[in-house]
Design a protein around this motif. Structure first.
Motif, short mmCIF file in Angstrom:
data_model
loop_
_atom_site.label_atom_id
_atom_site.label_comp_id
_atom_site.label_asym_id
_atom_site.label_seq_id
_atom_site.Cartn_x
_atom_site.Cartn_y
_atom_site.Cartn_z
N VAL A 147 -16.02 12.23 -8.93
CA VAL A 147 -14.32 12.17 -8.69
C VAL A 147 -14.03 12.31 -7.36
O VAL A 147 -14.52 13.19 -6.71
N TYR A 148 -13.15 11.58 -6.70
CA TYR A 148 -12.61 11.62 -5.38
C TYR A 148 -11.00 11.51 -5.60
O TYR A 148 -10.35 10.98 -6.32
N ARG A 149 -10.60 12.41 -4.69
CA ARG A 149 -8.97 12.51 -4.40
C ARG A 149 -8.63 11.43 -3.33
O ARG A 149 -9.19 11.19 -2.38
N GLU A 150 -7.69 10.60 -3.74
CA GLU A 150 -7.38 9.31 -3.17
C GLU A 150 -5.88 9.58 -2.41
O GLU A 150 -5.24 9.76 -3.14
N TYR A 151 -5.89 9.51 -1.11
CA TYR A 151 -4.45 9.49 -0.47
C TYR A 151 -4.14 7.97 0.01
O TYR A 151 -5.13 7.38 0.47
N ARG A 152 -2.95 7.78 -0.30
CA ARG A 152 -2.56 6.50 0.16
C ARG A 152 -1.15 6.61 1.23
O ARG A 152 -0.33 7.45 0.88
N TYR A 153 -1.17 6.02 2.19
CA TYR A 153 -0.19 5.84 2.93
C TYR A 153 0.08 4.57 3.79
O TYR A 153 -0.71 4.05 3.82
N LYS A 154 1.48 4.42 4.05
CA LYS A 154 1.87 2.96 4.52
C LYS A 154 2.05 3.22 5.93
O LYS A 154 2.75 4.05 6.54
N THR A 155 1.67 1.98 6.90
CA THR A 155 1.92 2.14 8.17
C THR A 155 2.54 0.53 8.50
O THR A 155 2.54 -0.20 7.92
N ASN A 156 2.92 0.54 9.88
CA ASN A 156 3.36 -0.95 10.30
C ASN A 156 4.61 -1.52 9.53
O ASN A 156 4.45 -2.50 9.05
N ILE A 157 5.19 -0.44 8.96
CA ILE A 157 6.74 -0.90 8.03
C ILE A 157 7.54 -1.67 9.01
O ILE A 157 8.17 -1.25 9.77
N THR A 158 7.72 -2.98 8.53
CA THR A 158 8.79 -3.85 9.57
C THR A 158 9.72 -4.53 8.40
O THR A 158 9.09 -5.38 7.42
N PHE A 159 11.12 -4.36 8.60
CA PHE A 159 11.80 -4.85 7.88
C PHE A 159 12.30 -6.48 8.17
O PHE A 159 12.43 -6.55 9.73
N ASN B 62 -12.95 3.10 2.12
CA ASN B 62 -12.45 4.23 2.71
C ASN B 62 -11.98 4.04 3.98
O ASN B 62 -12.66 3.43 5.03
N ASN B 63 -10.81 4.73 4.39
CA ASN B 63 -10.19 4.50 5.67
C ASN B 63 -9.71 3.10 6.14
O ASN B 63 -10.05 2.63 7.38
N SER B 64 -9.36 2.18 5.18
CA SER B 64 -9.21 0.90 5.24
C SER B 64 -7.96 0.54 4.71
O SER B 64 -7.61 1.32 3.82
N ASN B 65 -7.39 -0.68 4.99
CA ASN B 65 -6.18 -1.05 4.21
C ASN B 65 -6.70 -2.17 3.50
O ASN B 65 -7.42 -2.62 3.59
N THR B 66 -5.40 -2.57 2.80
CA THR B 66 -5.76 -3.63 1.34
C THR B 66 -4.99 -4.99 2.10
O THR B 66 -4.79 -5.98 1.03
#
Length: 449
Positions: free
Chosen positions: A92-104, A211-215
């Motif tokens: 089991v791994y705890r997964e943390y997600r966060y968003k960057t480069n947010i541009t409207f 890991n440590n990558s974006n989608t």
């Protein structure tokens, strides 16, 4: 003349009843509009909305649980025997997600990159990352299929080189190595014989790119101009569709990015999302209504057609070449390696796939995926997404490592991504309070959203 006291009471009750009826009618007419306005205000992607911080940095816990299929009879498989596997895990791994480069953007969309980080949780796991497990040698067996049509003499040369590095059809690696990668000189060896066969450098692992990558760069609608479009993907990496598959329908990028959906759902709604990991859009269908920690929900599940082959479900013909129903060939987006995705233990798949491997026990409770969504806001309250990775292996003439292996789709691992919202969530409670405030002032009512 004043009405007698005996007549005043029925008159008062009658007027009260009429007032209550009128108030009830007002509630029926006004409440849906008030609720709708509050939901729109709270869930849209806007820095001033309640939902924005939740959307930006997902506060709910995500856990990735990996289960491995340990091969119990590797020597016998090379001689043509049926594979026998034993499930190990969960890891089991705890997964943390966060968003960057947010541009409207001016067209009512917003772009972002979402990153994932995984941390092993030994207290929740049945085993450690240092555990050794026997699994198919993915590089050797995958490359063997990819080289099948090469000249025989070249395959013999490559097989000799593999033997010189001690490579076999199966390998004994740790969980950490299989998941997050290991250095393997085999990559350079294969590329020296067939340039570009394995088009990457560095470590090889099933989740090395997670890991440590974006989608990828998602651009989605904010709901500012049309709430029905909120979270719907406009483009992914600048694309309206991908080019992995054989039909426009299968290549389309449909639905959301898989975190939230438009509000105001009905049982006729479906949940559609684009999954970069599966290289395709997926659609879940309504199964039943329910309640999660006091919150009304709709449960959406995968239809049996999700991984059906083109014969059983013609719209999936674009995902072919196909094998048995219930598994999808993803080789075109996985460097042409013979990799398949499915439900765990081949749940909802052709029974022939289960019969070909000893040790599989598919059932809906353990292996079916689902999402429980609050229909008014479109926010998932409880979800469990489960997928299996399998490798097609067989004897390849000229590659001695493949021995007499009979053709089989052999499971490597399955994983579940699980998350839930601890009631009450900020969005839910904010919406509920806002609606109650309109009607209660200093009193309490039974209004429920």
């Amino acid at each position: 003349m004043a009405a007698p006291a005996g007549r005043r009471a029925p008159l008062a009750l009658g007027l009260t009843g009429l007032a209550c009826a009128l108030f009830g009618l007002v509630l029926l007419v006004v409440l849906p509009g008030v609720v709708r306005d509050q939901v729109i205000k709270n869930v849209r992607i806007d820095p001033n909305s309640i939902a924005f911080s939740m959307w930006k940095d997902v506060p709910v816990p995500f856990y990735l649980s990996a289960y491995f299929f340990e091969v119990m009879n590797p020597k016998e498989i090379r001689l043509g025997a049926r594979p026998v596997v034993n499930q190990r895990g969960p890891y089991v791994y705890r997964e943390y997600r966060y968003k960057t480069n947010i541009t409207f953007h001016d067209n009512g969309t917003v772009s972002f990159l979402e990153y994932r980080r995984f941390y092993f949780q030994p207290d929740l796991s049945d085993g450690m990352e240092e555990d050794y497990i026997v699994v198919p040698n993915i590089l050797v067996m995958g490359a063997a299929i990819m080289m099948e049509k090469l000249p025989h003499f070249l395959k013999v040369l490559i097989s000799g080189a593999l033997a010189g590095f001690g490579q076999d059809a199966f390998m004994n690696r740790t969980v950490g190595e299989i998941m997050w990668g290991y250095d393997d000189p085999l990559i350079d060896v294969l590329n020296s014989f067939v340039p570009g066969l394995i088009p990457f450098k560095g470590k090889f692992g099933l989740f090395v790119d997670f890991n440590n990558s974006n989608t990828g760069l998602f651009t989605v609608y904010t709901g500012a101009t049309d709430i029905k479009q909120i979270h719907i993907v406009d483009t992914w990496n600048g694309l309206k569709k991908v080019n992995y598959w054989r039909s426009n329908e299968c290549n389309m990028i449909n639905g959301t990015s898989g975190e939230m959906w438009p509000p105001f759902m009905t049982p006729s709604s479906s949940l559609e999302f684009y999954s970069p990991d599966a290289c395709r859009s997926m659609k879940l269908v309504y199964e039943q209504s329910g309640v999660f920690k006091g919150v009304p929900t709709y449960r959406f599940v995968a239809p049996k057609t999700l991984f059906a082959n083109g014969t059983d479900y013609p719209p999936n013909e674009g995902f072919c070449p196909c094998r048995e129903s219930g598994i999808q060939n993803v080789s075109t987006c996985r460097m042409n390696a013979p990799v398949f995705i499915s439900h765990p233990h081949f749940y909802n798949a052709d029974p022939a796939l289960v019969d070909a491997v000893d040790g599989l026990h598919p059932n809906k409770e353990q292996h079916g995926l689902f999402l429980d969504v609050h229909p008014v806001t479109g926010i998932p309250m409880n979800c469990s997404i489960k997928l299996q990775l399998s490798l097609y292996i067989k004897k390849v003439s000229g590659i001695s490592q493949t021995g007499q292996i009979n053709p089989v789709v052999l499971p490597i691992l399955w994983f579940a991504e699980v998350s839930w919202i601890s009631f009450p969530s900020a969005v839910w409670e904010g919406t509920r309070r806002a609606v109650l405030h309109v009607f209660t002032r200093e009193t309490s009512t039974g209004v429920k959203v």
